[in-house]
Design an enzyme around this catalytic site. Structure first.
Site, PDB file in Angstrom:
ATOM      1  N   PRO A   2       0.833  -1.213   0.000  1.00 22.01           N
ATOM      2  CA  PRO A   2       0.000   0.000   0.000  1.00 22.01           C
ATOM      3  C   PRO A   2       0.862   1.256   0.000  1.00 22.01           C
ATOM      4  O   PRO A   2       1.799   1.376   0.771  1.00 22.01           O
ATOM      5  CB  PRO A   2      -0.780  -0.103   1.318  1.00 22.01           C
ATOM      6  CG  PRO A   2      -0.652  -1.515   1.759  1.00 22.01           C
ATOM      7  CD  PRO A   2       0.638  -2.024   1.195  1.00 22.01           C
ATOM      8  N   GLU A   3       0.553   2.156  -0.893  1.00 24.17           N
ATOM      9  CA  GLU A   3       1.259   3.425  -0.953  1.00 24.17           C
ATOM     10  C   GLU A   3       0.343   4.508  -0.385  1.00 24.17           C
ATOM     11  O   GLU A   3      -0.811   4.245  -0.053  1.00 24.17           O
ATOM     12  CB  GLU A   3       1.630   3.729  -2.398  1.00 24.17           C
ATOM     13  CG  GLU A   3       2.504   2.638  -2.992  1.00 24.17           C
ATOM     14  CD  GLU A   3       3.689   3.179  -3.741  1.00 24.17           C
ATOM     15  OE1 GLU A   3       4.204   4.240  -3.360  1.00 24.17           O
ATOM     16  OE2 GLU A   3       4.093   2.537  -4.712  1.00 24.17           O
TER      17      GLU A   3
END
Ligand SMILES: [Zn+2]
Length: 271
Positions: A2-3
């Site tokens: 996840p960014e």
């Protein structure tokens, strides 16, 4: 992984389900996350209401009446809002049970995620106090970017991806922002002129904002963040488009390896 946009999308998905709700209980099924969840934590948060949600870098924040929960999704973490009686799956590590009868459930196969609670000042928390500016906040200006580029002997792409200087700009976003600024990823950071820096600052903001906006429309009860940019792909100019025609000039997009990561650029548009 996840960014920043996925974490922000998760925050927006979770927000309407948790704000104003009272925590009935925190049930920890597996405390051995990246850092061990303290045994004292469930008793500290039970009975408190969630005042608001927030985000700092990739930490999702739940502000309670007497403190704040800091949640990190790690490499493979996701959150779902479910009816409390929903049977658990493998890798469901904790449940934040709410007075609505729903639970905020955390799943994380690789267990690099984390859960902390603090009653102190947030910006003095050990996990947060050394974080660089947020690319979507006011501190991330052309002046800031210009200043940090002047003394460093690194390429501009590597600088953008250095989380000690700017948080949350992963490979996709760095590649896309550089295209928008018409700057080659291999340029020395300190060679960029001010107008290029101005365009790059805008490019970083634009690409992150677009990712958040697009991600936000895909939410249902599942507010996961698996880092899959599928929904976002048709909007990309260069990332994973090697050999395909540039959407601006038609020149085939080039791919190269830079700092062990794939980099994509248009050899004609980006100087
Ligand atoms: Zn082009």
């Amino acid at each position: 992984m996840p960014e920043l946009p996925e974490v922000e999308t998760t925050r927006r998905g979770v927000d309407p389900h948790v704000v104003g709700r009272k925590i009935v209980a925190l049930a920890v099924h597996e405390p051995r996350l990246r850092w061990r969840v303290p045994d004292s934590l469930p008793a500290e948060v039970a009975g408190q209401r969630v005042r608001q949600t927030g985000r700092r870098a990739k930490y999702l924040l739940l502000e309670l009446e007497s403190g704040t929960l800091l949640l990190h999704l790690g490499m493979s973490g996701s959150l779902r809002v479910l009816p409390a009686e929903t049977p658990r799956l493998t890798h469901d590590h904790f449940d934040l049970l709410l007075d609505s009868g729903k639970t905020l459930r955390f799943n994380d196969p690789r267990r690099f995620g984390s859960l902390h609670y603090t009653t102190g000042k947030l910006d003095e928390h050990p996990l947060l106090k050394r974080l660089a500016p947020e690319p979507l906040d006011d501190q991330f200006t052309a002046d800031y970017l210009l200043r940090i580029t002047r003394k460093r002997k690194v390429t501009i792409k590597q600088l953008l991806m250095n989380s000690a200087l700017v948080v949350g700009v992963g490979n996709i976003y760095a590649s896309e922002a550089l295209f928008r600024a018409r700057v080659r990823p291999t340029r020395q950071a300190r060679s960029l002129k001010r107008p290029e820096i101005v365009k790059l600052t805008r490019g970083v903001r634009a690409v992150l904002s677009m990712a958040i906006k697009v991600g936000g429309t895909t939410l249902r009860d599942y507010v996961g963040a698996d880092g899959n940019p599928g929904y976002f792909k048709q909007k990309l100019y260069v990332y994973e488009r090697a050999g395909k025609p540039c959407r601006v000039c038609g020149t085939p997009i080039k791919q190269m390896t830079q700092g062990q990561r794939s980099t994509y650029y248009c050899p004609s548009c980006q100087k």
